[in-house]
Design a protein around this motif. Structure first.
Motif: not given
Length: 469
Positions: A382-398
């Motif tokens: 659960l955590m590794e999946r959400s970590d992945g989403v959070a990292a991708k969202v942060a990069r996409a936003s930047l």
């Protein structure tokens, strides 16, 4: 957010497309919201001691409402006592209920420039469960005693009522400490923080001083900034790391828990970094550890930036390791150089609630709840999946803001530093505006200062392209 470097305006577009692309939840299910409202109405579950006399304070970014931690540091003989209150979500979230199911799906709060997607309903995360000032709040209260060198001699956690007396931000606390007028509750933060940082270097903890891009609003537009980390930010982080290390020791002693782990880099990886340092003309004696070398570099130096980027390869493979009975093969986090567990941000991260419940039970001499034990096997995924989403969202936003900001500057030239070079392309960092990008060109060398030209911008695909000028 800090705006000390690289402020550049972009368009007044929001991040709805990023939210849709990553299927970020817009609302909580009605049943989960009803449970949260009922929990607030009924009040927190469980008995707890009255610790409202401890003058706790919070230190967070300006305007934050989801306040996970509150601190008060006292002198204790020749050593110190750290009081560290953590938001107690276990007092509100019913195991197996609709809210519990929803937060397991989410995993963590996802942050975007135009607002976050919270892990918990804001009635909890920004209200009854948040350690807001002038509010009596349920908390998991850690008491950690340190010796004169800042090493822990004892640590315990219990449920308590706490009362934060002030909400500060990093710059306010930094200014007060620099002026010699700190709040009494954090007057020892500098002293303890420096001791803990020295201990980290002795352990071999690795800290990379790479530029941290951020986005902040500017009227109805956006601008890119580099977030500058204050000393207070670093000292405060050491208190959180200290608590996580104490929690890990409790879990390992109990033979049950969930750790944040990272295998040690092998000798070949360290030797590769040594060759990189030599190529960058950075002296590195065999007697100097990786941690001390990196800590002693000037982060403004192009060569240092390149070596920090190369050193990220030593910190790959982080994960969550759950165990019940048999201890795992890897129990430490190489970046911290010690066993470590997430327990200090339960408003924003799912796993912290479960780790806290384990430590509370062990310190109280009670059995670890069965619902916690049952959840352990699924928490890493659960955590590794959400970590992945959070990292991708942060990069996409930047990436999106970079494209908006640079859209009208095709053909312009910029000063850049080569962070990582390949045969015909390189990863570069431009300080003004603060952009991480790819640059085409042969013969680029890591650590080199170069002039680059912006050749293409595609806001719809969130892409920018540079070439060597």
């Amino acid at each position: 957010m800090d705006s000390t470097a690289g402020e550049t305006e972009g368009s007044g577009i929001d991040f709805a497309r990023v939210r849709r692309e990553f299927a970020l939840a817009e609302q909580f299910p009605a049943a989960a919201l009803a449970e949260a409202e009922e929990a607030v109405s009924d009040g927190p579950r469980g008995d707890r001691e009255d610790a409202t006399a401890i003058p706790l304070v919070t230190i967070d970014p300006p305007g934050a409402k989801d306040l996970d931690q509150a601190v008060c540091i006292e002198r204790r003989g020749a050593g110190y006592r750290v009081h560290y209150a953590i938001a107690d979500l276990g007092a509100f979230v019913v195991p197996g209920g609709a809210l519990d199911a929803e937060v397991r799906k989410r995993g963590q709060t996802i942050y975007l420039p135009d607002g976050n997607v919270p892990l918990h309903p804001t009635t909890l995360s920004e209200g009854a469960a948040s350690l807001l000032p002038d509010q009596t709040t349920p908390a998991a209260l850690w008491t950690i005693d340190l010796d004169p060198a800042g090493e822990p001699t004892s640590a315990r956690v219990r449920r308590a009522w706490v009362h934060s007396v002030s909400q500060f931000d990093y710059e306010t606390v930094q200014a007060a400490i620099d002026a010699g007028t700190p709040h009494p509750s954090v007057a020892l933060l500098k002293e303890v923080g420096k001791l803990r940082r020295a201990a980290a270097l002795t352990r071999g903890a690795v800290e990379l001083q790479l530029p941290e891009q951020d986005v902040e609003p500017h009227g109805d537009q956006w601008r890119l900034v580099v977030r500058t980390r204050t000393s207070v930010d670093a000292w405060n982080a050491e208190i959180s790391l200290l608590t996580g290390m104490c929690a890990a020791r409790i879990m390992l002693g109990a033979g049950m828990g969930v750790l944040r782990t990272l295998p040690d880099p092998d000798d070949a990886a360290v030797e590769w970094l040594r060759r990189s340092a030599k190529a960058l003309d950075i002296p590195w004696s065999r007697e100097t550890s990786t941690a001390r070398l990196l800590a002693g570099l000037d982060p403004a130096s192009p060569a240092a930036l390149a070596l920090f980027m190369d050193a990220t390869r030593l910190l790959r493979g982080a994960g969550y390791t759950a165990f019940d009975g048999t201890l795992p093969a890897v129990t430490t986090h190489a970046g911290i150089a010690a066993p470590y567990a997430h327990v200090t941000a339960p408003l924003r991260r799912l796993v912290d609630r479960f780790g806290t419940e384990i430590c509370l039970a062990v310190c109280a001499g009670e059995p670890i709840p069965e619902w916690v034990r049952a959840a352990l096997p699924e928490l890493p995924e659960l955590m590794e999946r959400s970590d992945g989403v959070a990292a991708k969202v942060a990069r996409a936003s930047l990436d999106q803001v970079e494209a908006w900001v640079l859209e009208s500057q095709v053909g312009a030239e910029f000063d850049a530093v080569v962070l990582r070079a390949e045969a015909t392309t390189a990863e570069i960092f431009i300080a003004e505006p603060p952009v991480l990008g790819r640059c085409a060109g042969e013969g680029l060398r890591e650590g080199e200062s170069v002039r680059v030209r912006l050749v293409a911008v595609d806001p719809s695909r969130r892409r920018v392209a540079f070439e060597r000028a």
